[in-house]
Write a protein that holds these residues in place. Structure first.
Motif, PDB file in Angstrom:
ATOM      1  N   PHE A  99      99.859  94.856 103.166  1.00  0.00           N
ATOM      2  CA  PHE A  99     100.650  94.562 104.344  1.00  0.00           C
ATOM      3  C   PHE A  99     101.558  93.293 103.916  1.00  0.00           C
ATOM      4  O   PHE A  99     101.399  92.321 103.529  1.00  0.00           O
ATOM      5  N   GLY A 100     102.936  93.711 103.849  1.00  0.00           N
ATOM      6  CA  GLY A 100     103.962  92.886 103.408  1.00  0.00           C
ATOM      7  C   GLY A 100     104.247  93.111 102.080  1.00  0.00           C
ATOM      8  O   GLY A 100     105.281  92.855 101.547  1.00  0.00           O
ATOM      9  N   THR A 101     103.206  93.219 100.998  1.00  0.00           N
ATOM     10  CA  THR A 101     103.437  93.478  99.543  1.00  0.00           C
ATOM     11  C   THR A 101     103.950  94.909  99.243  1.00  0.00           C
ATOM     12  O   THR A 101     104.982  94.962  98.686  1.00  0.00           O
ATOM     13  N   VAL A 102     103.264  95.847  99.830  1.00  0.00           N
ATOM     14  CA  VAL A 102     103.429  97.341  99.489  1.00  0.00           C
ATOM     15  C   VAL A 102     104.326  97.864 100.398  1.00  0.00           C
ATOM     16  O   VAL A 102     104.999  98.924 100.487  1.00  0.00           O
ATOM     17  N   VAL A 103     103.605  97.677 102.005  1.00  0.00           N
ATOM     18  CA  VAL A 103     104.486  98.230 103.260  1.00  0.00           C
ATOM     19  C   VAL A 103     105.184  97.020 103.902  1.00  0.00           C
ATOM     20  O   VAL A 103     104.741  95.950 103.887  1.00  0.00           O
ATOM     21  N   ASP A 104     106.172  97.514 104.542  1.00  0.00           N
ATOM     22  CA  ASP A 104     107.011  96.766 105.490  1.00  0.00           C
ATOM     23  C   ASP A 104     106.279  96.585 107.013  1.00  0.00           C
ATOM     24  O   ASP A 104     106.773  97.336 107.855  1.00  0.00           O
ATOM     25  N   TRP A 105     105.447  95.774 107.456  1.00  0.00           N
ATOM     26  CA  TRP A 105     104.539  95.969 108.529  1.00  0.00           C
ATOM     27  C   TRP A 105     105.654  95.715 109.722  1.00  0.00           C
ATOM     28  O   TRP A 105     105.599  95.986 110.777  1.00  0.00           O
ATOM     29  N   ARG A 106     106.757  94.845 109.648  1.00  0.00           N
ATOM     30  CA  ARG A 106     107.461  94.192 110.353  1.00  0.00           C
ATOM     31  C   ARG A 106     108.391  95.329 111.133  1.00  0.00           C
ATOM     32  O   ARG A 106     108.568  95.515 112.244  1.00  0.00           O
ATOM     33  N   ALA A 107     108.893  96.099 110.190  1.00  0.00           N
ATOM     34  CA  ALA A 107     109.699  97.292 110.582  1.00  0.00           C
ATOM     35  C   ALA A 107     109.025  98.180 111.273  1.00  0.00           C
ATOM     36  O   ALA A 107     109.286  98.965 112.224  1.00  0.00           O
ATOM     37  N   GLY A 108     107.696  98.744 110.702  1.00  0.00           N
ATOM     38  CA  GLY A 108     106.868  99.454 111.489  1.00  0.00           C
ATOM     39  C   GLY A 108     106.371  99.284 112.734  1.00  0.00           C
ATOM     40  O   GLY A 108     106.251 100.134 113.700  1.00  0.00           O
ATOM     41  N   ILE A 109     105.937  97.941 112.609  1.00  0.00           N
ATOM     42  CA  ILE A 109     105.199  97.629 113.986  1.00  0.00           C
ATOM     43  C   ILE A 109     106.465  97.332 115.252  1.00  0.00           C
ATOM     44  O   ILE A 109     106.276  97.972 116.294  1.00  0.00           O
ATOM     45  N   SER A 110     107.583  96.779 114.821  1.00  0.00           N
ATOM     46  CA  SER A 110     108.874  96.879 115.680  1.00  0.00           C
ATOM     47  C   SER A 110     109.352  98.186 116.256  1.00  0.00           C
ATOM     48  O   SER A 110     109.348  98.253 117.228  1.00  0.00           O
TER      49      SER A 110
END
Length: 240
Positions: free
Chosen positions: A15-26
């Protein structure tokens, strides 16, 4: 003189290092409802992440996986912000909660991991559980060799057992395992447990307001620009 291989396995915070959680959750929040600002909701939901794991780490609560914690945090965040969960179809709420399984990779993640996979065992070292991490890998095309979720180690980072049990399951001593993360506190805990460490910055993880983890703050073994750069640097330590 032949170079000495630095490590045998390179594992990653996800979470945050490999994938962009903020974009996905937004995106998922925006598709679910127009009642709240999706970016602000994503940040608020994520803000409950670490506190929700604290009782599990301390032993006050039995281990529960992130789907349970994310659902509790979703309900609390919805109540605080006015997101209408009570009137929504339960299957839609479940779909929103499982958005953490469907996060997009940063642009350098797949090419960097693919190059690392040629020479090292690669996989996540994450607080996500095995099903979540497997679904994430399918969604984002992450080419892991192995997935060891927190439901297997029964520990949440930065509990030392999260790092040490993962190394043990790979039948590797801690010093032959490297954790790559965009979070200095995660690396500090991994280093304390005896793992090698690599830092990459993700200055867009929390958006324009991000102030932490913009640069390395510890004596990590490798400091790279991104995962592709990490692969390039580690390739120098691979015997030909």
């Amino acid at each position: 003189m032949r170079p000495e291989r630095l490590v045998d396995a390179v594992l990653f915070d996800t979470f945050g290092t490999v994938v962009d959680w903020r974009a996905g959750i937004s995106q998922a929040v925006a598709e679910f409802s127009s009642a709240v600002d999706p970016n602000e909701f994503a940040l608020a939901w994520r803000g409950r992440y670490q506190p929700s794991m604290a009782p599990v780490r301390s032993g006050e609560r039995e281990f529960v996986d992130l789907d349970v914690l994310h659902r509790e945090n979703l309900e609390a965040t919805a109540a605080a912000t006015g997101l209408p969960l009570d009137t929504a179809d339960p299957s839609d709420v479940d779909w929103l909660n499982r958005a953490w399984h469907r996060l997009p990779a940063w642009p350098d993640s797949v090419p960097g991991l693919t190059e690392l996979k040629r020479h090292f065992i690669i996989g996540p070292l994450s607080n996500g559980h095995t099903a979540l991490l497997t679904n994430m890998a399918k969604h984002a095309s992450l080419p892991w060799d192995v997935i060891i979720g927190s439901d297997i180690t029964r520990a949440y980072k930065p509990d030392p057992n999260a790092y040490l049990r993962t190394a043990e399951l790979l039948r590797l001593p801690p010093e032959r395992v490297m954790l790559c993360a965009a979070h200095n506190t995660d690396l500090a805990a991994a280093q304390e447990a005896g793992l090698r460490t690599a830092f990459i910055p993700r200055p867009a993880e929390y958006g324009p307001s991000q102030r932490l983890d913009l640069q390395a703050t510890g004596p990590w073994d490798v400091i790279a620009q991104d995962i592709v750069d990490l692969a390039t640097q580690l390739r120098e330590h691979v015997p030909s």
